[in-house]
Design a protein around this motif. Structure first.
Motif, PDB file in Angstrom:
ATOM      1  N   ASN A  53       0.626  -0.732  -0.362  1.00 38.18           N
ATOM      2  CA  ASN A  53       0.203  -0.391  -0.328  1.00 38.18           C
ATOM      3  C   ASN A  53       0.891   1.406  -0.185  1.00 38.18           C
ATOM      4  O   ASN A  53       1.609   2.047   0.752  1.00 38.18           O
ATOM      5  N   LYS A  54       1.672   1.212  -1.548  1.00 37.42           N
ATOM      6  CA  LYS A  54       1.931   3.239  -1.234  1.00 37.42           C
ATOM      7  C   LYS A  54       1.479   4.243  -1.290  1.00 37.42           C
ATOM      8  O   LYS A  54       1.806   5.101  -0.157  1.00 37.42           O
ATOM      9  N   LYS A  55       0.093   3.960  -1.470  1.00 35.81           N
ATOM     10  CA  LYS A  55      -1.110   5.420  -1.222  1.00 35.81           C
ATOM     11  C   LYS A  55      -1.874   5.318  -0.297  1.00 35.81           C
ATOM     12  O   LYS A  55      -2.408   3.359  -1.097  1.00 35.81           O
ATOM     13  N   ILE A  56      -2.401   5.626   0.113  1.00 34.89           N
ATOM     14  CA  ILE A  56      -3.492   5.763   0.779  1.00 34.89           C
ATOM     15  C   ILE A  56      -4.133   6.203   1.108  1.00 34.89           C
ATOM     16  O   ILE A  56      -4.370   7.591   0.855  1.00 34.89           O
ATOM     17  N   GLN A  57      -5.526   5.807   0.473  1.00 36.89           N
ATOM     18  CA  GLN A  57      -7.354   6.734   0.582  1.00 36.89           C
ATOM     19  C   GLN A  57      -8.199   6.144   1.559  1.00 36.89           C
ATOM     20  O   GLN A  57      -8.152   4.798   1.792  1.00 36.89           O
ATOM     21  N   LEU A  58      -8.275   7.471   2.086  1.00 40.03           N
ATOM     22  CA  LEU A  58      -9.519   7.050   3.187  1.00 40.03           C
ATOM     23  C   LEU A  58     -10.930   7.493   2.406  1.00 40.03           C
ATOM     24  O   LEU A  58     -11.418   9.164   2.955  1.00 40.03           O
TER      25      LEU A  58
END
Length: 509
Positions: A455-460
């Motif tokens: 998980n390099k980039k994380i969106q919530l």
């Protein structure tokens, strides 16, 4: 270890929160109308005598009569009865028992009919508060608790707390107690008496003796049932029982209460008087010290812990059941056995806190994660005993069975503390978990999501209201996450999501 007592007062009641290293471990409430607390002494009237149960119902002024068993009468109940008759006339003033003629001890296997009669007056003490539909549990073996010792009228016995392990110290305390105790009174040395000098013990004994004399003076021409000796208010009783050098602050929002506490500390622990402070901030006192948040996250059916583990607490009519779960956690331990031990040790610490916080009594069965090695089961057992050692309530712990079950018995003297942690659902009818609990869940899931190197980039993705809260201010929660995890979390409001719905995503390049 740092201990704090936070006291919130309003017009009808007072809430007491005991914190250890910032964690809430005890929560008490004192209602101004509560007339039946453990330790209160009543001049009561004997009601129906039940030969089959070898017990009696007693009228103490509660809607349900109190219950007094033969074994709770005390060996010297006949002397107590004779003393009450003399004092009730108002002519007998010798309250010290120095010249009082004692009656013979009652037979330990005798019948209550030989001792009590319906309509008779008797001094009784509450040993268990009214719980559910039951009236209070009573004893006529009276005791007056002080800071270092407990005074027991109509007894000559001197005993020392079992928590004092040093035999030489036990013998020293017994010798000192025998040298100062008045005739006709027994003494129980409390744990905090360890290392104290005779002058300190004598001062405490004289304070308890003065309370006894004032109580006896009030018996004359008193109607029954009447409370004639009140236990200390909750603030004073907590300080009396747990005050030690680890206390760093006592904070209250009530000026009068602050003065009362300072005066009481002058008597029992003068060097700690300066730690009493008045809360002046506009922020509510329980919110300021993080207590409201801890209440919301600690009293639900499910209790979250570190590293993704959690407890499920169920209550039945006969017992309490606690299930330990490892959860969906990242496993850095070397084996399944090591993982089980790690989770069980974390859980044992939280369980000890939960039992004290909720004041859970009776039988508690804990289903820990199975461990095959006897040495690990013993590690868990010893750790649980160490954590429970700080609990003032009497308890007993049995070693873990091969199935991972641990049985605990804990004395129940007042109703269990139960607090509703759910709130009204803004989207539809019914209740949902409090939003403050949701934030803890989001953070726990974030830690697990970040721990995955893929998980390099994380969106919530979450409801716009919650998104706005996470982004609010310069030092927003998102910014704090960045400082903690060194990763930027993209917050995406989603109109289609319900109030407490959220999801982590990792878009691939």
């Amino acid at each position: 270890m740092k201990t704090e007592l936070i006291i919130r007062s309003n017009s009808s009641d007072i809430d007491f929160a005991l914190l250890r290293d910032g964690k809430l471990i005890e929560l008490n409430n004192e209602t101004t109308g509560n007339k039946f607390s453990v330790g209160d002494i009543f001049l009561a009237k004997i009601g129906k005598v039940l030969t089959g149960l070898n017990a009696s119902f007693v009228n103490v002024g509660y809607p349900k009569d109190g219950f007094l068993h033969y074994h709770d009468l005390g060996a010297q109940v006949n002397s107590l009865n004779a003393f009450i008759k003399k004092v009730s006339t108002g002519k007998y003033k010798e309250f010290t028992l120095k010249n009082f003629r004692f009656e013979e001890d009652i037979n330990k296997d005798g019948s209550i009919n030989d001792v009590l009669k319906t309509g008779q007056n008797l001094l009784v003490q509450i040993v268990k508060e009214p719980i559910s539909t039951k009236g209070p549990r009573l004893s006529s073996e009276l005791s007056i608790a002080g800071r270092f010792l407990v005074l027991v009228p109509f007894s000559n016995r001197v005993s020392v707390s079992q928590k004092i392990a040093d035999p030489k110290e036990k013998e020293r305390l017994k010798r000192l107690a025998k040298s100062i105790k008045p005739k006709g009174f027994g003494v129980i040395l409390r744990t905090v008496a360890e290392g104290k000098k005779v002058a300190e013990l004598d001062k405490d004994l004289q304070n308890s003796l003065d309370r006894w004399k004032r109580m006896c003076k009030s018996i004359a021409n008193t109607n029954t049932p009447t409370k004639i000796l009140s236990e200390l208010n909750r603030a004073s009783s907590i300080l009396r029982d747990v005050m030690n050098e680890t206390f760093t602050s006592i904070v209250t929002n009530d000026e009068t209460l602050k003065v009362e506490i300072k005066e009481y500390l002058q008597e029992i622990y003068p060097e700690k008087e300066k730690i009493v402070k008045l809360h002046r901030s506009e922020t509510p006192i329980f919110e300021k010290y993080g207590i409201e948040r801890q209440i919301k996250t600690s009293f639900g059916k499910t209790v979250s812990m570190s590293k993704g583990a959690y407890l499920v607490i169920e209550h039945t009519e006969a017992l309490h059941v606690i299930d330990v779960n490892s959860g969906n956690r990242s496993n850095k331990a070397g084996s399944q056995e090591d993982t089980a031990l790690e989770v069980n040790l974390i859980s044992a610490t939280e369980i000890a806190r939960q039992l004290q916080l909720r004041d859970m009594g009776g039988i508690i069965v804990v289903d820990f994660i199975d461990m095959h090695k006897a040495e690990n089961r013993n590690k868990l057992y010893q750790h649980l005993k160490e954590q429970m050692a700080l609990d003032r309530t009497k308890h007993k712990i049995l070693p873990p069975s091969k199935f991972g079950l641990v049985q605990i018995t804990r004395q129940r003297v007042r109703p269990e503390l139960s607090i509703k942690t759910t709130e009204a659902n803004p989207n539809k009818n019914g209740d949902v978990e409090a939003p403050i609990v949701l934030l803890d869940k989001i953070e726990a899931d974030l830690e697990k999501f970040i721990s995955n190197p893929k998980n390099k980039k994380i969106q919530l993705h979450l409801h716009p209201f919650i998104a706005a809260y996470l982004l609010k201010g310069v030092n927003s929660i998102r910014f704090k996450w960045y400082l903690k995890h060194k990763k930027w979390i993209t917050i995406i409001p989603r109109d289609a999501y319900t109030y407490l719905h959220y999801k982590f995503k990792s878009p691939r390049d």
